[in-house]
Design a protein around this motif. Structure first.
Motif, PDB file in Angstrom:
ATOM      1  N   ALA A   1       0.851  -1.185   0.000  1.00  0.00           N
ATOM      2  CA  ALA A   1       0.000   0.000   0.000  1.00  0.00           C
ATOM      3  C   ALA A   1       0.886   1.234   0.000  1.00  0.00           C
ATOM      4  O   ALA A   1       1.885   1.294   0.709  1.00  0.00           O
ATOM      5  CB  ALA A   1      -0.916  -0.022   1.217  1.00  0.00           C
ATOM      6  N   ALA A   2       0.532   2.224  -0.785  1.00  0.00           N
ATOM      7  CA  ALA A   2       1.351   3.431  -0.913  1.00  0.00           C
ATOM      8  C   ALA A   2       1.512   4.162   0.410  1.00  0.00           C
ATOM      9  O   ALA A   2       2.509   4.837   0.634  1.00  0.00           O
ATOM     10  CB  ALA A   2       0.745   4.356  -1.957  1.00  0.00           C
ATOM     11  N   ASP A   3       0.547   4.031   1.303  1.00  0.00           N
ATOM     12  CA  ASP A   3       0.626   4.759   2.562  1.00  0.00           C
ATOM     13  C   ASP A   3       1.150   3.903   3.700  1.00  0.00           C
ATOM     14  O   ASP A   3       1.111   4.312   4.848  1.00  0.00           O
ATOM     15  CB  ASP A   3      -0.741   5.348   2.931  1.00  0.00           C
ATOM     16  CG  ASP A   3      -1.782   4.271   3.191  1.00  0.00           C
ATOM     17  OD1 ASP A   3      -1.564   3.118   2.779  1.00  0.00           O
ATOM     18  OD2 ASP A   3      -2.807   4.585   3.821  1.00  0.00           O
ATOM     19  N   ALA A   4       1.644   2.718   3.407  1.00  0.00           N
ATOM     20  CA  ALA A   4       2.123   1.829   4.469  1.00  0.00           C
ATOM     21  C   ALA A   4       3.429   1.148   4.095  1.00  0.00           C
ATOM     22  O   ALA A   4       3.652   0.004   4.436  1.00  0.00           O
ATOM     23  CB  ALA A   4       1.047   0.793   4.789  1.00  0.00           C
ATOM     24  N   THR A   5       4.307   1.848   3.401  1.00  0.00           N
ATOM     25  CA  THR A   5       5.555   1.229   2.948  1.00  0.00           C
ATOM     26  C   THR A   5       6.465   0.853   4.104  1.00  0.00           C
ATOM     27  O   THR A   5       7.295  -0.033   3.973  1.00  0.00           O
ATOM     28  CB  THR A   5       6.311   2.152   1.976  1.00  0.00           C
ATOM     29  OG1 THR A   5       6.568   3.395   2.632  1.00  0.00           O
ATOM     30  CG2 THR A   5       5.508   2.386   0.712  1.00  0.00           C
TER      31      THR A   5
END
Length: 143
Positions: free
Chosen positions: A42-46
């Motif tokens: 996920a882009a917000d949970a790298t």
């Protein structure tokens, strides 16, 4: 228009959203909790992902100390570069008595955990609060 981001607080993630991966760094085995992989982070949970580059960095930085320990004498499960290191590239000068390390963007904490296990004093940082909590969980589990 505002697009809501996916909640990625570790406390909000159910246990089925995390998986425990067993990794070996410099002859030491670690269990690392990370976000369950579906192939695309996920882009917000790298920061919740265990990246391949974290494994490579931990191996690279740890090799200078590890090669001088008794653990290095066993050649089972060693990678080719550990048996044939390019000497100018290995950061042996990094290891003096208890080196200090500042890790920026430490994600789930593998590099910090590996270097601490080899005797380094490490300050871990990450801009993602969920990654901070996940790394803290991983560090507690291994110490």
């Amino acid at each position: 228009s505002h697009v809501p981001s996916m909640a990625h607080d570790v406390q909000e993630l159910a246990e089925e959203d995390l998986e425990l991966e067993s990794v070996t760094v410099c002859g030491r085995r670690f269990g690392i909790h990370r976000r369950r992989s579906n192939g695309i982070p996920a882009a917000d949970a790298t920061g919740l992902v265990l990246w391949e580059c974290a494994l490579l960095l931990a191996e690279y930085l740890g090799y200078g100390l590890w090669r001088d320990t008794s653990d290095a004498r066993s050649t089972t499960s060693l990678t080719w570069w550990q048996l044939h290191p390019p000497a100018p590239v290995v950061p042996a000068r990094f290891w003096r008595s208890q080196p200090a390390v500042l890790e920026l963007g430490g994600g789930c904490g593998l590099v910090t955990l590996a270097l601490k296990s080899l005797g380094a004093r490490v300050v871990y940082t990450d801009g993602d609060a969920a990654a901070l909590r996940l790394a803290q969980r991983n560090l507690r589990a291994e110490t």
